[in-house]
Design an enzyme around this catalytic site. Structure first.
Site, short mmCIF file in Angstrom:
data_model
loop_
_atom_site.label_atom_id
_atom_site.label_comp_id
_atom_site.label_asym_id
_atom_site.label_seq_id
_atom_site.Cartn_x
_atom_site.Cartn_y
_atom_site.Cartn_z
CE LYS A 21 -3.38 4.07 -1.91
NZ LYS A 21 -2.43 5.14 -1.56
N GLY A 27 -2.14 -6.57 1.82
CA GLY A 27 -1.14 -7.15 1.69
C GLY A 27 0.17 -6.38 2.35
CB CYS A 28 1.12 -2.76 1.99
SG CYS A 28 1.42 -2.88 0.09
CB THR A 29 -1.58 -3.75 6.45
OG1 THR A 29 -1.78 -2.57 5.98
CG2 THR A 29 -1.82 -4.08 8.01
CB ALA A 43 4.13 -2.96 7.42
#
Length: 158
Positions: free
Chosen positions: A42, A47-49, A52
């Site tokens: 998401k 974690g995704c930030t 990325a």
């Protein structure tokens, strides 16, 4: 759910719309570069930030290794545009509404509900060279992808 894609398998081709309305085709991209395809849960989550932003920070190294980074989640195009703008992401984020591509690759869910975090390194022939699956180690995805590309490129050059 489809069978899980493993190293040595042919990567399934797919087409998804980019946030700007144009179409992204995996096999069209492979005519130009290798592809690091990463599925993530998401936009704008911790974690995704981190993941990325690490892909962003290493993006020039990926380009030097003749690879394009492509991120996929089920977030909306608007969410992707906001995520790209906020963190100045130079690579493509694709919206997989309905999770068709995620299912095509057999990306597992954690606890049956949390979308998995899996990275595929795909060479220009469409062969998956490496698969890394870890929901809890987002930064490790970048390291293993770069290591795989460096090995791939060293065998191609020799």
């Amino acid at each position: 759910m489809s069978q899980e894609i493993k190293a040595g398998d042919k990567a399934p081709d797919f087409e998804l719309f980019r946030a700007d309305g144009s179409t992204f085709s995996l096999y069209e991209q492979l005519k130009q570069t290798n592809v690091v395809l990463y599925f993530y849960p998401k936009d704008n989550t911790p974690g995704c930030t981190k993941q990325a932003c690490e892909f962003r920070d290493q993006y020039e190294v990926f380009k030097e290794q003749n690879a394009e980074v492509v991120g996929i989640s089920s977030d909306s195009d608007e969410s992707h545009q906001d995520f790209e703008h906020t963190y100045q992401l130079p690579f493509v984020l694709l919206s997989d509404k309905g999770n068709q591509v995620r299912k095509l690759y057999g990306v597992p869910k954690k606890f049956g509900i949390i979308p998995g975090r899996v990275t595929y390194v795909i060479d220009q022939s469409g062969t998956v060279q490496y698969v890394f699956n870890s929901l809890t180690k987002p930064l490790e995805h970048i390291k293993v992808a770069l290591d795989t590309l460096k090995k791939l490129n060293s065998t191609v050059r020799t």
